[in-house]
Design a protein around this motif. Structure first.
Motif, PDB file in Angstrom:
ATOM      1  N   TRP A  95       0.837  -1.204   0.000  1.00  0.00           N
ATOM      2  CA  TRP A  95       0.000   0.000   0.000  1.00  0.00           C
ATOM      3  C   TRP A  95       0.870   1.252   0.000  1.00  0.00           C
ATOM      4  O   TRP A  95       0.572   2.228  -0.679  1.00  0.00           O
ATOM      5  CB  TRP A  95      -0.965  -0.019   1.195  1.00  0.00           C
ATOM      6  CG  TRP A  95      -1.634   1.302   1.432  1.00  0.00           C
ATOM      7  CD1 TRP A  95      -1.622   2.034   2.577  1.00  0.00           C
ATOM      8  CD2 TRP A  95      -2.414   2.063   0.494  1.00  0.00           C
ATOM      9  NE1 TRP A  95      -2.325   3.195   2.419  1.00  0.00           N
ATOM     10  CE2 TRP A  95      -2.825   3.240   1.154  1.00  0.00           C
ATOM     11  CE3 TRP A  95      -2.774   1.872  -0.836  1.00  0.00           C
ATOM     12  CZ2 TRP A  95      -3.593   4.217   0.529  1.00  0.00           C
ATOM     13  CZ3 TRP A  95      -3.549   2.846  -1.472  1.00  0.00           C
ATOM     14  CH2 TRP A  95      -3.957   3.990  -0.796  1.00  0.00           C
TER      15      TRP A  95
ATOM     16  N   TYR B 142      -6.429   2.137  -3.232  1.00  0.00           N
ATOM     17  CA  TYR B 142      -6.561   1.238  -2.069  1.00  0.00           C
ATOM     18  C   TYR B 142      -7.278  -0.046  -2.468  1.00  0.00           C
ATOM     19  O   TYR B 142      -6.855  -1.147  -2.135  1.00  0.00           O
ATOM     20  CB  TYR B 142      -7.327   1.960  -0.956  1.00  0.00           C
ATOM     21  CG  TYR B 142      -7.227   1.289   0.414  1.00  0.00           C
ATOM     22  CD1 TYR B 142      -6.291   1.697   1.355  1.00  0.00           C
ATOM     23  CD2 TYR B 142      -8.099   0.255   0.775  1.00  0.00           C
ATOM     24  CE1 TYR B 142      -6.201   1.093   2.607  1.00  0.00           C
ATOM     25  CE2 TYR B 142      -8.015  -0.352   2.022  1.00  0.00           C
ATOM     26  CZ  TYR B 142      -7.076   0.081   2.938  1.00  0.00           C
ATOM     27  OH  TYR B 142      -6.999  -0.517   4.172  1.00  0.00           O
TER      28      TYR B 142
ATOM     29  N   ASN C 214      -5.043  -2.187  -4.842  1.00  0.00           N
ATOM     30  CA  ASN C 214      -3.950  -2.826  -4.097  1.00  0.00           C
ATOM     31  C   ASN C 214      -4.482  -3.944  -3.193  1.00  0.00           C
ATOM     32  O   ASN C 214      -3.910  -5.035  -3.150  1.00  0.00           O
ATOM     33  CB  ASN C 214      -3.221  -1.771  -3.255  1.00  0.00           C
ATOM     34  CG  ASN C 214      -2.053  -2.383  -2.488  1.00  0.00           C
ATOM     35  OD1 ASN C 214      -1.076  -2.831  -3.073  1.00  0.00           O
ATOM     36  ND2 ASN C 214      -2.179  -2.431  -1.180  1.00  0.00           N
ATOM     37  N   HIS C 215      -5.569  -3.685  -2.520  1.00  0.00           N
ATOM     38  CA  HIS C 215      -6.107  -4.678  -1.570  1.00  0.00           C
ATOM     39  C   HIS C 215      -6.517  -5.963  -2.293  1.00  0.00           C
ATOM     40  O   HIS C 215      -6.160  -7.063  -1.876  1.00  0.00           O
ATOM     41  CB  HIS C 215      -7.301  -4.091  -0.809  1.00  0.00           C
ATOM     42  CG  HIS C 215      -7.776  -4.961   0.316  1.00  0.00           C
ATOM     43  ND1 HIS C 215      -7.353  -4.791   1.614  1.00  0.00           N
ATOM     44  CD2 HIS C 215      -8.605  -6.030   0.346  1.00  0.00           C
ATOM     45  CE1 HIS C 215      -7.901  -5.720   2.390  1.00  0.00           C
ATOM     46  NE2 HIS C 215      -8.679  -6.474   1.639  1.00  0.00           N
TER      47      HIS C 215
ATOM     48  N   ARG D  35       0.195   3.859  -2.876  1.00  0.00           N
ATOM     49  CA  ARG D  35      -0.521   5.076  -2.449  1.00  0.00           C
ATOM     50  C   ARG D  35      -0.121   6.278  -3.298  1.00  0.00           C
ATOM     51  O   ARG D  35       1.045   6.644  -3.366  1.00  0.00           O
ATOM     52  CB  ARG D  35      -0.203   5.354  -0.980  1.00  0.00           C
ATOM     53  CG  ARG D  35      -0.863   6.603  -0.448  1.00  0.00           C
ATOM     54  CD  ARG D  35      -0.755   6.691   1.067  1.00  0.00           C
ATOM     55  NE  ARG D  35       0.576   6.331   1.543  1.00  0.00           N
ATOM     56  CZ  ARG D  35       0.846   6.002   2.799  1.00  0.00           C
ATOM     57  NH1 ARG D  35      -0.098   5.988   3.699  1.00  0.00           N
ATOM     58  NH2 ARG D  35       2.076   5.706   3.146  1.00  0.00           N
TER      59      ARG D  35
END
Lengths: 216, 216
Positions: free
Chosen positions: B74, B91, B94-95, B78
């Motif tokens: 992250w 977010y 990436n998650h 970011r």
């Protein structure tokens, strides 16, 4: 299970099931022994085997009864002659309430599928698929009538189910929010996620906090 | 871990970790024995204990490295000087990508918290809270600027995380949808759920299938 309601045998069986759910949720199915379970219930291991001839039979019973309970709860909650928004509201409310009240059993049902034999796994998955299909049908009906705006019915159903069942990970009774408050907020998020028209949604909500529903 | 990169010791440790993740995901942590793990890796049990003095040390290492990996991913993903819509997109992407690529490790991290000692549990939960706080901050910033319309920031963050992590339950590579397609659809659902303005959303999406590729 074919015993007289309220008989000693039925009570013992219920006690075994409850103890098994708690032990499996705590240690995992593979780590729990029938001996440990018998000790927890306060009976001889031999007595346990009269109710559940094998450990896998016990696991399967727990999972089957969980899914049967969920399906029955939904059949009771499902509104008749209702529009997709009302049906989706009922589905969300039933799903969250059912799972919050059975946190350990939900945990076991979701985590221990790996330990079922292929035929029994197929049986459980078939029950799940039928239950999830109810949601997909509601979403599809809503998309067709224009009540919802959805890109991918299957994916949306899975996303909603994971989101709703996930409540058991963080929700604990007696904290900031009641079950009803949690459900209201999840309903609001669900309706946004499926692109429901705010008017249709508000009209279909018998419960308070209409001001929640803000923009979609 | 303080060994030279690429050394035999480091390779053995990585092999142990990978085998442990797979065994725990299959049987559960409590049911896995260090002896079984040693056999799987092809070393003596004594060798295993040189890397991980206790079984719980091993579990803790797996969970800590999972959370460190997520946090580092992250920090890399970011965006700098970005608006809440762009930050939320990053977010989500990436998650989902991180967890899909680490299905077994995610499973272990979510299910086996029960087996950590209280101090180690606290450490892991602290890392999780910090990671989730990043999402809550994005949601709060978006609500303040009017980019999002959110009733309950904490609840929305939990709902989104459960919805996104839930992808690992049903997603399998090589089926109907690619990781990139799944992510795109989840982004769309996320933006609706937080009440994002659709124009802002479309404008903020520069990516298409950024980093589907290599598993860990």
């Amino acid at each position: 299970m074919a015993r007289t309601a309220g008989s000693d045998g039925e009570k013992t069986e219920a006690t075994i099931r409850e103890a098994a759910v708690n032990l499996i949720a705590r240690f995992g199915y593979e780590a729990m022994s029938m001996r440990q379970l018998a000790a927890e219930v306060g009976v001889q291991a031999a007595a346990l085997y009269r109710y559940f001839p094998t450990k896998e039979e016990l696991l399967f019973t727990l999972m089957r009864e969980h899914m049967e309970g969920l399906t029955e709860a939904w059949e009771t909650a499902r509104p008749v002659n209702a529009d997709p928004v009302q049906r989706l509201s009922a589905y969300v409310e039933n799903h969250i309430t059912f799972h919050i009240e059975r946190r350990h059993a939900t945990h076991v049902s979701n985590m221990e599928l790996r330990s079922l034999s292929p035929e029994r796994l197929t049986q459980i998955l078939r029950m799940r698929t039928a239950y999830e299909k109810e949601l997909r049908t509601i979403l599809r009906d809503g998309a067709e009538t224009g009540a919802f705006s959805i890109d991918d019915t299957g994916l949306t159903a899975m996303a909603l189910i994971q989101m709703m069942t996930g409540v058991i990970v963080w929700f604990r009774p007696g904290e900031r929010l009641s079950i009803g408050e949690v459900t209201t907020r999840y309903l609001s998020m669900t309706m946004r996620l499926v692109g429901a028209k705010i008017d249709a949604y508000s009209a279909a909500r018998p419960f308070g906090r209409a001001k929640d529903a803000a923009a979609f």
